[in-house]
Design an enzyme around this catalytic site. Structure first.
Site, PDB file in Angstrom:
ATOM      1  N   HIS A  17     -26.317  81.981 -19.778  1.00 20.52           N
ATOM      2  CA  HIS A  17     -25.632  81.222 -20.856  1.00 20.52           C
ATOM      3  C   HIS A  17     -24.530  80.375 -20.234  1.00 20.52           C
ATOM      4  O   HIS A  17     -23.479  80.882 -19.852  1.00 20.52           O
ATOM      5  CB  HIS A  17     -25.026  82.180 -21.891  1.00 20.52           C
ATOM      6  CG  HIS A  17     -24.464  81.457 -23.083  1.00 20.52           C
ATOM      7  ND1 HIS A  17     -24.784  81.801 -24.381  1.00 20.52           N
ATOM      8  CD2 HIS A  17     -23.603  80.417 -23.181  1.00 20.52           C
ATOM      9  CE1 HIS A  17     -24.150  81.004 -25.209  1.00 20.52           C
ATOM     10  NE2 HIS A  17     -23.414  80.150 -24.512  1.00 20.52           N
ATOM     11  N   HIS A  19     -22.483  76.315 -20.200  1.00 24.18           N
ATOM     12  CA  HIS A  19     -22.243  74.944 -20.674  1.00 24.18           C
ATOM     13  C   HIS A  19     -21.875  74.089 -19.465  1.00 24.18           C
ATOM     14  O   HIS A  19     -20.905  74.388 -18.762  1.00 24.18           O
ATOM     15  CB  HIS A  19     -21.093  74.916 -21.681  1.00 24.18           C
ATOM     16  CG  HIS A  19     -21.384  75.717 -22.906  1.00 24.18           C
ATOM     17  ND1 HIS A  19     -21.948  75.179 -24.046  1.00 24.18           N
ATOM     18  CD2 HIS A  19     -21.210  77.038 -23.166  1.00 24.18           C
ATOM     19  CE1 HIS A  19     -22.105  76.136 -24.954  1.00 24.18           C
ATOM     20  NE2 HIS A  19     -21.670  77.278 -24.450  1.00 24.18           N
ATOM     21  N   LEU A  20     -22.650  73.039 -19.243  1.00 22.85           N
ATOM     22  CA  LEU A  20     -22.396  72.173 -18.079  1.00 22.85           C
ATOM     23  C   LEU A  20     -21.836  70.808 -18.459  1.00 22.85           C
ATOM     24  O   LEU A  20     -21.389  70.068 -17.580  1.00 22.85           O
ATOM     25  CB  LEU A  20     -23.693  71.966 -17.285  1.00 22.85           C
ATOM     26  CG  LEU A  20     -24.142  73.123 -16.403  1.00 22.85           C
ATOM     27  CD1 LEU A  20     -25.518  72.841 -15.803  1.00 22.85           C
ATOM     28  CD2 LEU A  20     -23.128  73.403 -15.292  1.00 22.85           C
ATOM     29  N   ASN A  45     -25.546  71.776 -26.346  1.00 17.89           N
ATOM     30  CA  ASN A  45     -24.603  71.229 -27.339  1.00 17.89           C
ATOM     31  C   ASN A  45     -23.785  70.068 -26.784  1.00 17.89           C
ATOM     32  O   ASN A  45     -22.561  70.081 -26.768  1.00 17.89           O
ATOM     33  CB  ASN A  45     -23.687  72.332 -27.911  1.00 17.89           C
ATOM     34  CG  ASN A  45     -22.794  72.991 -26.870  1.00 17.89           C
ATOM     35  OD1 ASN A  45     -23.120  73.023 -25.687  1.00 17.89           O
ATOM     36  ND2 ASN A  45     -21.666  73.513 -27.313  1.00 17.89           N
ATOM     37  N   LYS A 103     -31.895  77.072 -28.944  1.00 15.08           N
ATOM     38  CA  LYS A 103     -30.561  77.594 -29.269  1.00 15.08           C
ATOM     39  C   LYS A 103     -30.245  77.351 -30.740  1.00 15.08           C
ATOM     40  O   LYS A 103     -30.314  76.214 -31.223  1.00 15.08           O
ATOM     41  CB  LYS A 103     -29.496  76.914 -28.393  1.00 15.08           C
ATOM     42  CG  LYS A 103     -28.069  77.359 -28.673  1.00 15.08           C
ATOM     43  CD  LYS A 103     -27.805  78.809 -28.284  1.00 15.08           C
ATOM     44  CE  LYS A 103     -26.461  79.329 -28.787  1.00 15.08           C
ATOM     45  NZ  LYS A 103     -25.331  78.986 -27.969  1.00 15.08           N
ATOM     46  N   HIS A 140     -26.234  81.863 -31.522  1.00 13.69           N
ATOM     47  CA  HIS A 140     -24.776  81.961 -31.676  1.00 13.69           C
ATOM     48  C   HIS A 140     -24.576  82.771 -32.954  1.00 13.69           C
ATOM     49  O   HIS A 140     -24.635  82.233 -34.056  1.00 13.69           O
ATOM     50  CB  HIS A 140     -24.123  80.577 -31.771  1.00 13.69           C
ATOM     51  CG  HIS A 140     -22.632  80.664 -31.863  1.00 13.69           C
ATOM     52  ND1 HIS A 140     -21.790  80.374 -30.821  1.00 13.69           N
ATOM     53  CD2 HIS A 140     -21.826  81.092 -32.866  1.00 13.69           C
ATOM     54  CE1 HIS A 140     -20.541  80.600 -31.176  1.00 13.69           C
ATOM     55  NE2 HIS A 140     -20.533  81.029 -32.427  1.00 13.69           N
ATOM     56  N   HIS A 179     -23.378  86.121 -26.105  1.00 16.23           N
ATOM     57  CA  HIS A 179     -21.946  86.448 -25.984  1.00 16.23           C
ATOM     58  C   HIS A 179     -21.461  87.434 -27.043  1.00 16.23           C
ATOM     59  O   HIS A 179     -20.574  87.121 -27.835  1.00 16.23           O
ATOM     60  CB  HIS A 179     -21.080  85.183 -25.973  1.00 16.23           C
ATOM     61  CG  HIS A 179     -21.480  84.111 -26.969  1.00 16.23           C
ATOM     62  ND1 HIS A 179     -21.624  84.342 -28.315  1.00 16.23           N
ATOM     63  CD2 HIS A 179     -21.743  82.795 -26.782  1.00 16.23           C
ATOM     64  CE1 HIS A 179     -21.960  83.211 -28.905  1.00 16.23           C
ATOM     65  NE2 HIS A 179     -22.046  82.267 -28.007  1.00 16.23           N
ATOM     66  N   LEU A 224     -15.059  80.987 -28.801  1.00 15.26           N
ATOM     67  CA  LEU A 224     -15.808  81.495 -29.951  1.00 15.26           C
ATOM     68  C   LEU A 224     -17.112  82.095 -29.462  1.00 15.26           C
ATOM     69  O   LEU A 224     -17.780  81.472 -28.640  1.00 15.26           O
ATOM     70  CB  LEU A 224     -16.092  80.359 -30.946  1.00 15.26           C
ATOM     71  CG  LEU A 224     -14.855  79.880 -31.720  1.00 15.26           C
ATOM     72  CD1 LEU A 224     -15.182  78.635 -32.522  1.00 15.26           C
ATOM     73  CD2 LEU A 224     -14.325  80.980 -32.636  1.00 15.26           C
ATOM     74  N   ASP A 252     -21.137  82.167 -20.532  1.00 17.73           N
ATOM     75  CA  ASP A 252     -20.625  81.257 -21.565  1.00 17.73           C
ATOM     76  C   ASP A 252     -19.469  80.423 -21.017  1.00 17.73           C
ATOM     77  O   ASP A 252     -18.540  80.090 -21.746  1.00 17.73           O
ATOM     78  CB  ASP A 252     -20.200  82.009 -22.839  1.00 17.73           C
ATOM     79  CG  ASP A 252     -20.054  81.049 -24.027  1.00 17.73           C
ATOM     80  OD1 ASP A 252     -20.557  79.915 -23.950  1.00 17.73           O
ATOM     81  OD2 ASP A 252     -19.408  81.442 -25.020  1.00 17.73           O
ATOM     82  N   HIS A 256     -13.336  72.778 -20.891  1.00 22.66           N
ATOM     83  CA  HIS A 256     -12.658  71.730 -21.667  1.00 22.66           C
ATOM     84  C   HIS A 256     -11.459  71.302 -20.828  1.00 22.66           C
ATOM     85  O   HIS A 256     -10.870  72.127 -20.112  1.00 22.66           O
ATOM     86  CB  HIS A 256     -12.145  72.262 -23.004  1.00 22.66           C
ATOM     87  CG  HIS A 256     -13.240  72.598 -23.976  1.00 22.66           C
ATOM     88  ND1 HIS A 256     -13.883  71.644 -24.737  1.00 22.66           N
ATOM     89  CD2 HIS A 256     -13.795  73.784 -24.306  1.00 22.66           C
ATOM     90  CE1 HIS A 256     -14.800  72.248 -25.499  1.00 22.66           C
ATOM     91  NE2 HIS A 256     -14.776  73.539 -25.252  1.00 22.66           N
ATOM     92  N   ALA A 268     -12.367  75.450 -28.413  1.00 23.65           N
ATOM     93  CA  ALA A 268     -12.790  76.804 -28.030  1.00 23.65           C
ATOM     94  C   ALA A 268     -13.606  76.722 -26.758  1.00 23.65           C
ATOM     95  O   ALA A 268     -14.507  75.890 -26.654  1.00 23.65           O
ATOM     96  CB  ALA A 268     -13.635  77.411 -29.147  1.00 23.65           C
TER      97      ALA A 268
HETATM   98  O1  DOR Z   1     -15.976  79.000 -27.048  1.00 21.33           O
HETATM   99  C1  DOR Z   1     -17.021  78.385 -27.130  1.00 21.33           C
HETATM  100  N1  DOR Z   1     -17.195  77.205 -26.494  1.00 21.33           N
HETATM  101  N2  DOR Z   1     -18.003  78.867 -27.884  1.00 21.33           N
HETATM  102  C2  DOR Z   1     -19.114  78.165 -28.134  1.00 21.33           C
HETATM  103  O2  DOR Z   1     -19.943  78.646 -28.845  1.00 21.33           O
HETATM  104  C3  DOR Z   1     -19.263  76.783 -27.619  1.00 21.33           C
HETATM  105  C4  DOR Z   1     -18.462  76.593 -26.409  1.00 21.33           C
HETATM  106  C5  DOR Z   1     -18.322  75.147 -26.028  1.00 21.33           C
HETATM  107  O3  DOR Z   1     -19.337  74.438 -25.992  1.00 21.33           O
HETATM  108  O4  DOR Z   1     -17.211  74.719 -25.748  1.00 21.33           O
HETATM  109 ZN    ZN Z   2     -21.850  79.093 -25.375  1.00 20.20          ZN
END
Ligand code: DOR
Ligand code: ZN
Length: 352
Positions: A17, A19-20, A45, A103, A140, A179, A224, A252, A256, A268
């Site tokens: 899991h 996020h890139l 996403n 997803k 999720h 998660h 989250l 996860d 950011h 988040a």
């Molecule tokens: O904290 C999170 N950040 N939860 C998620 O489900 C998405 C992720 C994000 O893409 O930043």
């Molecule tokens: Zn995630």
């Protein structure tokens, strides 16, 4: 796995899991994943999200172009489920080896979930097709109903969706509850059949909600699903330490910029990937469960997805390190702060 008191050699892990993002953030964060992991399930996403085979192929090419030359890292792509997803597109992507999974974001549940699912009847045909072809659904698991307290959303999702109809109407559907943050999530997965698994993040094994809110608000610990009370953290630690093969590694990691986190309405997401494997190792050691560390990191995930484990190895040594500071995003005049930045760890990766 070979272990001595000061050395752990495991089959190379995967991240189930991740996020890139895209563009400069992608090229900034990807080397940290490629340095430790053989493969990663890449979350779709983006804005706009990855919803078609063509978009996933194009995104995969951008990722591969950013992989450092000395790495064999392989991204595994996912399809963002919307109210309008076509079962034929999902099946085509899966059979062609483009999509590994789909997803599910309930609309408005989290970052970039605006295109997510608004009514369950809209996805029934897709779920039926996925069940038929053996394609995993990555969930999720938070109820997005604004009337539900934010700390109760995972439990509400389990009651109202997973238990109420999804596992009943699609009993063979492969589901990963992503998660997990609660005892309810861990119990649900433990008691379910082998077609249901869960990823567990390093941060949810390490922090509870007091860490976010005591002595000042800590935006870099906000993600989250939000971290819950201590009893839930303990339940997650026991779940992974039990050696139950339903639980596997998924960071996860969700980068950011500091600017986007330290603001009036902060994003988040926790960027944990630089030291995630060492943090997991520490947790397994604290739980006196190092014998289950390798399966969690390197075997349970591929087994669930029906893939072979990696063939290379990763070695950690009991060498103290300080977690790195902010990582600059070139050209953005901003940086990303790693999870636990500046804190000390007792394990270090010494080589692949
Ligand atoms: O904290 C999170 N950040 N939860 C998620 O489900 C998405 C992720 C994000 O893409 O930043
Ligand atoms: Zn995630």
């Amino acid at each position: 796995m070979t272990t001595t008191p000061n050395k752990l050699t495991i089959i190379q892990p995967d991240d189930w899991h991740l996020h890139l993002r895209d563009g400069t953030t992608l090229s900034t964060v990807l080397p940290f994943t490629a340095a430790h992991y053989g493969r990663a399930i890449v979350m779709p996403n983006l804005t706009p999200p990855v919803t078609t085979t063509a978009e996933a192929i194009a995104y995969r090419e951008r990722i591969i172009a950013a992989v450092p030359v000395d790495s064999d890292f392989e991204p595994l792509m996912t399809c963002y489920l919307t109210d309008h997803t076509d079962p034929n597109e999902v099946e085509k992507g899966f059979l062609e080896g483009v999509f590994t999974a789909v997803k599910l974001y309930p609309a408005r549940a989290t970052t970039n979930s605006d295109f997510g699912v608004t009514a369950w009847d809209n996805i029934r045909d897709v779920l039926a097709r996925m069940e038929k072809i053996g394609m995993p659904l990555l969930v999720h698991g938070e109820e997005a109903d604004p009337d539900i307290d934010i700390f109760d959303r995972e439990g509400a999702f389990i009651d109202r969706v997973l238990s109420d109809w999804m596992t009943h109407d699609y009993p063979e559907l492969k589901i990963v509850l992503e998660h997990i943050t609660t005892k309810d999530g861990a119990d649900f997965v433990r008691e379910a059949g082998s077609n249901i698994g869960a990823t567990v993040t390093p941060h949810h094994l390490v922090i509870n909600r007091n860490d976010i809110l005591t002595g000042g608000i800590r935006p870099h610990l906000y993600c989250l699903p939000i971290a819950k009370r201590e009893t839930h953290r303990q339940a997650l630690r026991q779940a992974v330490a039990s050696g139950d093969p339903s639980f596997f590694l998924g960071t996860d990691s969700a980068p950011h910029s500091i600017g986007a986190k330290e603001t009036d309405c902060g994003c988040a997401g926790i960027f944990n990937v630089p030291n995630a494997i060492e943090v997991y190792a520490r947790v397994f050691e604290e739980m006196d469960a190092l014998e289950h560390f390798e399966a969690f990191a390197s075997f349970n995930g591929p087994n669930f997805y029906g893939l072979d484990a990696n063939t290379g190895t990763l070695t950690l040594e009991r060498v103290q390190q300080t977690i790195i500071g902010d990582i600059e995003i070139p050209g953005a005049n901003d940086s990303i702060r790693p999870f636990l930045s500046g804190e000390s760890l007792n394990w270090s990766v010494v080589g692949l």
